[in-house]
Design a protein around this motif. Structure first.
Motif, mmCIF file in Angstrom:
data_model
loop_
_atom_site.group_PDB
_atom_site.id
_atom_site.type_symbol
_atom_site.label_atom_id
_atom_site.label_comp_id
_atom_site.label_asym_id
_atom_site.label_seq_id
_atom_site.Cartn_x
_atom_site.Cartn_y
_atom_site.Cartn_z
ATOM 1 N N CYS A 56 0.839 -1.213 0.000
ATOM 2 C CA CYS A 56 0.000 0.000 0.000
ATOM 3 C C CYS A 56 0.869 1.256 0.000
ATOM 4 N N SER A 379 -7.396 -1.532 -3.238
ATOM 5 C CA SER A 379 -8.529 -1.515 -2.294
ATOM 6 C C SER A 379 -8.566 -2.767 -1.424
ATOM 7 N N TRP A 382 -5.741 -2.650 1.015
ATOM 8 C CA TRP A 382 -5.991 -1.730 2.125
ATOM 9 C C TRP A 382 -6.952 -2.375 3.127
ATOM 10 N N SER A 429 2.260 9.363 5.711
ATOM 11 C CA SER A 429 1.380 8.678 4.753
ATOM 12 C C SER A 429 0.281 9.629 4.293
ATOM 13 N N MET A 479 -13.436 1.467 -1.279
ATOM 14 C CA MET A 479 -12.543 0.348 -0.931
ATOM 15 C C MET A 479 -13.353 -0.954 -0.869
#
Lengths: 677, 167
Positions: A56, A379, A382, A429, A479
Motif C-alpha cells: 500500500c 482496495s 488496504w 502517509s 474500498m
C-alpha cells in the motif's frame, strides 16, 4: 520489431527520480513500520500486516513522486522533450493527412451523443481544416429503440450541418469484441482511407483546434503511434460529479503531467480522446485472445492498455500530451454509477496481470499493466491491511491474556508503544496522499486568472477542503466496492448490478440503503471491534468508520444536482470551464437544448408509422446490408405483425423485423390499407 | 411525427374510374414520400396513371408505374450514379422525406420544373451512411505470456502452448 527506447535522453534520469525515490520511500516507510511493530517481536499477523503495508505504501509513494514530478513540470511549464511541435508557419498550413474521428456508441442517449458530435464537427469546421476529417458514429446498440433513434439523430445532424458524405453512421448487428471489436471492424472496412484515427467515447467532446493539433503532431512525428489527450470531466451538476470535475481540474493536471514527465514516449492509451496512427494500429494492434479461462483468459476486456503496449512493441511511441487541452468527457453522476463503472473496468484491469510477463513488451508497458492492476487491487490490500491490524491487535491481546507472565518477561521498552513514531508514519502517509491536492491547489493559487475563474482564492481553498473531506469519507466505501469486485473476479462469483442512473436524477434512499447496507454494517462492526480493543484505535480508524457508517446519506446527498448547483451558486467546486465555458462546450449544450430528439418508444411501431423513419431506415438497410434476420424470430414477428391479432413484439423479434426490409414494407402497406378500410 | 393518416377520398380526379384497392396502394406509395393531403395524393395518383386506362390497372401494376415515374424524376433531379435494383428509389425517397419535399405539394413531382431549393436539399440529403469499403485484415497479434515457461515447455515438449490463441 523489438521494444527499444525512442524516448529522449533524459528519460533515464526522470525515471530514476520518480521510481527510485518511490522505492526508497517505500523501503524507509516499511522499515519504520517494522520497527513500530517489532517492539515485542513480530507475530505472524504482524508479518502479514507489514507486507500489506509495504504494498500500500509503495502505491502511495509512486503516486506521490509522480505528483512531485508533475508539480515541477507544471511549475517550470516547459514542454516535454521528445515530440516535435509545429512552428507557427507549420501550424498555418493545411493538413495533408486524412483523419477519421470515430465515436463508438452502445445504447446511449442519442441527443447527447449527436450534440457532442455536432459541436466537435462545427469546431473543426471553424478551424478551416474540415476537409481533412471524416466523422463516424460506430453503433453497437442492441436496443432497437436506440438504433432507430440514432438513425434519425444522424440524419438530422447531417441535415443541420450539411454533413452527408462526411459524417457517417454504421450499426453492427454482431457485437463481437465489444468496443475493441467495433473499432477493429471500422479499421478493417474503412481504416485504410485514413492516416490517423481519433477515437472518442460516447460522452467525449473535443475542440476542433485540439483535433487539428493532434493530427499535425502525428504528421510531424512519424514514429508516434498514439497521442493521448487527457480528458477533463465537465458538464454534470450532481454534487458527486462536481467533486469529480473539481478534482480532475485542480489535481488531475498534476498527476497527468507527472505521469507524462517520466513515462514520455512509453505512456499509456486510455481508449478515447486519443489519436492513433491507423496503419500501425491495423498492422500491430489486432488483439489476441488469451489462453485459459476467465478472469485471465479469453477476449481482452480492457483493450486500451494492451493496444498501447502492442503499439510500443512495434516500435511506435505512445505519448500523454497534457498541453493539448480541449478534451472533455462527463463524469458518472453518483457514487453508485462510479462504482458500477469500476465494476466493468475491474475485470479488464485484473486480466492485465497475465500480460505483465509477456514477451517483447517494453518494461514501462509492463508497469502500466501493474499500475492498472494496482488501481483496483489497492482496495482489497488496504482492506486486508486494516483487518490484519485488527487481527494483530486481537492476537496480541490473546497472547497477553493466555500468558500473563509474558509482559513481565519483556523489557519496559517493549511495553511502551512508540506513539510518536506511529503518529509520524501516519502523518507522512497522509501527507503523501494529500500532496497531489496541495500541489494542484498551489498551482491554481499561483495563477490569479485560474483562481478567479474558480471562485477566488478563498473559495478555491474552501473547495479543496470540502472535496478532501468528502473524498476521504467516500474512500472506504469505494474500498469495499472495489474489494468486492476484485474478489468477485478472482473467485469467479458474479457481481450483478441491475440499476443504472445515467442522468442527474436523485438517487432514491431505498436504492442507496440496498447498495450500502453491507458498508454500514461493516462500519458498525469495525467500530465495535476497534473500541473493544482500544478506544484510541477507534480514533485512528475514525475516517474509515465514519465513511462507512455514513455511506447511505453520503451516496444519496452527493447524487443530488440541487446540492451541486447550490454549491456552484456559493462559488464552491467551480471550475474555469463553468465560469468561462469553451465555445465547444457551450455549443454542445445549445444543440442538446435546441434540437431535442423525439423519443422512440417502440422502434418497429415508429418505423411503420413515421414516413421519415421508414424511408430512412430502409435506405440505410439497403446501403449497409446486414446479416439476415434470425428466421425463427422473424417468422414469429411476421405472424404477430401481419396477423389479425395485435401482439407486442419481443426485442429479438423487433430486431429481426428491423433487419428485414421486405417485412417492414409489407407491414407498413398493410397498416395503411387497414387505416383506409 | 408524420403519423399514418389516409384520406378517405379516392384519388380518381382523372376522368377514368380507378379500382379502390389501386387507390389505396397508390396512396400508400406516395405517403411513403411524406404526402398526406388528399388533393396531393389524388394528383399524384393521376400522374402515376397518366396515359394508361386506369380502370384496368391492378394495385401492383399501378405501384410499378408510380415507382417508374418517381425513379425517372429522381434520376433527373438527383443526377446520381446509383446502381442496383431499388436503390435509387429507396435512397431518393429517404432524401425526399428528409428534405421535406412534400411541403412543395404534388406539383413538385408532376411538373417538369423542380424548385432549385428542393433540388439542392435533395442532393444534400441522400443518405450516405458509409463510404466505400477498403477491406483489410487486422492481423491478430501473438503474445507469449511467459517466455521462460514457453521455452521450458518446448524443451520438455509438453503441455499447452502458453500463447494467445487464434480466433
Amino acid at each position: 520489431m523489438h521494444a527499444h527506447s525512442f524516448s529522449p535522453e533524459s528519460a533515464g534520469i526522470r525515471r530514476l527520480f520518480v521510481l527510485g525515490l518511490a522505492a526508497v520511500s517505500t523501503l524507509v516507510g516499511t522499515w519504520e513500520m517494522h520497527r513500530l511493530l517489532s517492539a515485542r517481536g513480530t507475530t505472524v499477523p504482524e508479518g502479514v500486516l507489514l507486507v500489506l503495508f509495504a504494498l500500500c505504501f509503495g502505491w502511495i509513494a509512486l503516486s506521490f513522486w509522480t505528483a512531485v514530478a508533475g508539480f515541477l513540470q507544471l511549475a517550470v511549464s516547459k514542454r516535454l522533450p521528445g515530440l516535435r511541435w509545429p512552428t507557427a508557419e507549420e501550424s498555418a498550413t493545411r493538413l495533408t493527412a486524412r483523419t477519421s474521428v470515430v465515436m463508438p456508441v452502445h445504447n446511449e442517449d442519442p441527443a447527447s451523443v449527436f450534440a457532442n458530435v455536432q459541436a466537435t464537427y462545427e469546431s473543426v469546421e471553424a478551424t478551416g481544416q474540415l476537409d481533412a476529417f471524416d466523422f463516424y458514429i460506430l453503433s453497437d446498440s442492441t436496443r432497437p429503440e436506440a438504433w432507430i433513434a440514432e438513425e434519425l439523430a444522424w440524419a438530422d445532424l447531417c441535415r443541420r450541418v450539411g454533413g452527408q458524405g462526411r459524417i457517417f453512421y454504421r450499426r453492427r448487428t454482431d457485437n463481437t469484441g465489444k468496443k475493441a471489436g467495433n473499432l477493429q471492424d471500422f479499421c478493417e472496412r474503412w481504416g485504410r482511407h485514413y492516416d490517423f484515427t481519433i477515437v472518442l467515447d460516447a460522452d467525449s467532446l473535443m475542440d476542433g483546434r485540439t483535433l487539428v493539433t493532434m493530427a499535425r503532431l502525428m504528421e510531424l512525428n512519424p514514429r508516434a503511434g498514439i497521442l493521448q489527450a487527457p480528458p477533463l470531466n465537465v458538464g454534470r451538476s450532481t454534487l458527486f460529479a462536481r467533486l469529480q470535475q473539481f478534482a480532475g481540474r485542480v489535481y488531475g493536471p498534476v498527476v497527468a503531467a507527472g505521469a507524462a514527465a517520466w513515462q514520455l514516449g512509453e505512456s499509456n492509451y486510455w481508449g478515447h480522446n486519443a489519436i492513433i496512427r491507423t496503419e500501425a494500429f491495423i498492422q500491430h494492434c489486432g488483439l489476441p485472445v488469451l489462453p485459459g479461462q476467465q478472469p485471465f483468459g479469453g477476449h481482452i476486456l480492457s483493450h486500451d492498455f494492451v493496444e498501447a503496449a502492442l503499439m510500443r512493441r512495434a516500435g511506435y511511441t505512445v505519448w500523454l500530451v497534457t498541453e493539448l487541452g480541449g478534451s472533455f468527457e462527463q463524469p458518472p453522476p453518483s457514487l453508485l454509477d462510479y462504482a458500477q463503472r469500476d465494476r466493468r473496468w475491474c475485470q479488464g484491469n485484473l486480466q492485465h496481470l497475465s500480460l505483465v510477463a509477456a514477451g517483447g513488451l517494453h518494461p514501462i508497458s509492463r508497469g502500466h499493466f501493474l499500475m492498472g492492476v494496482m488501481s483496483y487491487a489497492a482496495s482489497p490490500l488496504w482492506l486486508l491491511f486494516l483487518m490484519s491490524g485488527l487481527i494483530a491487535g486481537l492476537y496480541d491481546g490473546w497472547l497477553s491474556f493466555s500468558n500473563p507472565h509474558l509482559l513481565e518477561d519483556l523489557g519496559p521498552e517493549a511495553l511502551a508503544f512508540d506513539t510518536t513514531g506511529a503518529v509520524r508514519l501516519f502523518s507522512v502517509s497522509m501527507a503523501m496522499l494529500f500532496a497531489p491536492k496541495c500541489f494542484g491547489l498551489l498551482l491554481a493559487l499561483a495563477s490569479s486568472r485560474d483562481s478567479a475563474r474558480m471562485g477566488g482564492r478563498l473559495r478555491l481553498v474552501l473547495s479543496v477542503v470540502l472535496e478532501s473531506v468528502l473524498a476521504t469519507l467516500m474512500a472506504p466505501v469505494m474500498m469495499l466496492f472495489q474489494s468486492h469486485f476484485v474478489f468477485g473476479t478472482l473467485l469467479g462469483y458474479k457481481v450483478t448490478w441491475s440499476s443504472q442512473q445515467r442522468d442527474d436524477a436523485d438517487l432514491p434512499w431505498s436504492e442507496a440503503a440496498r447498495r450500502h447496507a453491507v458498508h454500514t454494517t461493516v462500519g458498525g462492526v469495525l467500530s465495535a471491534v476497534a473500541f473493544f480493543l482500544s478506544p484510541g484505535l477507534l480514533l485512528w480508524l475514525s475516517p474509515v468508520v465514519a465513511g462507512l457508517l455514513l455511506s447511505i446519506p453520503l451516496s444519496v446527498f452527493t447524487s443530488r444536482a440541487s446540492l451541486g448547483l447550490w454549491l456552484e451558486r456559493l462559488g464552491l467546486l467551480v471550475i474555469p470551464e463553468e465560469t468561462e465555458p469553451p465555445r465547444v462546450l457551450e455549443r454542445a449544450q445549445e444543440v442538446a437544448e435546441e434540437h431535442a430528439l423525439e423519443p422512440v418508444r417502440d422502434a418497429v411501431d415508429h418505423v411503420l408509422s413515421d414516413a421519415k423513419a421508414h424511408a430512412l431506415h430502409l435506405a440505410l438497410l439497403e446501403s449497409q446490408p446486414s446479416p439476415a434476420a434470425v428466421p425463427m424470430a422473424l417468422a414469429s414477428a411476421r405472424r404477430k405483425l401481419l396477423g389479425d391479432d395485435v401482439e407486442p413484439l419481443s426485442p429479438p423479434e423487433k430486431t429481426a423485423v428491423l433487419l428485414d426490409a421486405h417485412t417492414l414494407t409489407e407491414a407498413r402497406e398493410r397498416r395503411l390499407t387497414l387505416a383506409v378500410s | 411525427m408524420d403519423s399514418v393518416t389516409t384520406p378517405n377520398t379516392c384519388p380518381s380526379v382523372t376522368t377514368d374510374w380507378v379500382r379502390p384497392e389501386t387507390c389505396v396502394a397508390l396512396d400508400a406509395f406516395f405517403q411513403g414520400f411524406g404526402f398526406e393531403a388528399a388533393e396531393d395524393l389524388a394528383a399524384l395518383a393521376a400522374w402515376a396513371l397518366e396515359g394508361v386506362t386506369a380502370s384496368n390497372v391492378k394495385p401492383q401494376a399501378a405501384v410499378a408505374l408510380a415507382r417508374a415515374r418517381v425513379e425517372t424524376w429522381l434520376t433527373r433531379v438527383l443526377d446520381m450514379d446509383v446502381v442496383g435494383e431499388g436503390r435509387l428509389l429507396t435512397r431518393g425517397r429517404a432524401a425526399f422525406v428528409l428534405s421535406d419535399g412534400a411541403r412543395f405539394g404534388a406539383t413538385v413531382l408532376t411538373r417538369d420544373a423542380v424548385p432549385r431549393e428542393l433540388s439542392r436539399a435533395l442532393r444534400a440529403a441522400v443518405p450516405v451512411p458509409v463510404p466505400a469499403q477498403v477491406a483489410t485484415l487486422m492481423p491478430e497479434q501473438q503474445l507469449v505470456l511467459w517466455p521462460l515457461g514457453e521455452r521450458l515447455r518446448r524443451w520438455l515438449r509438453a503441455g499447452q502452448p502458453d500463447m494467445s490463441i487464434s480466433r
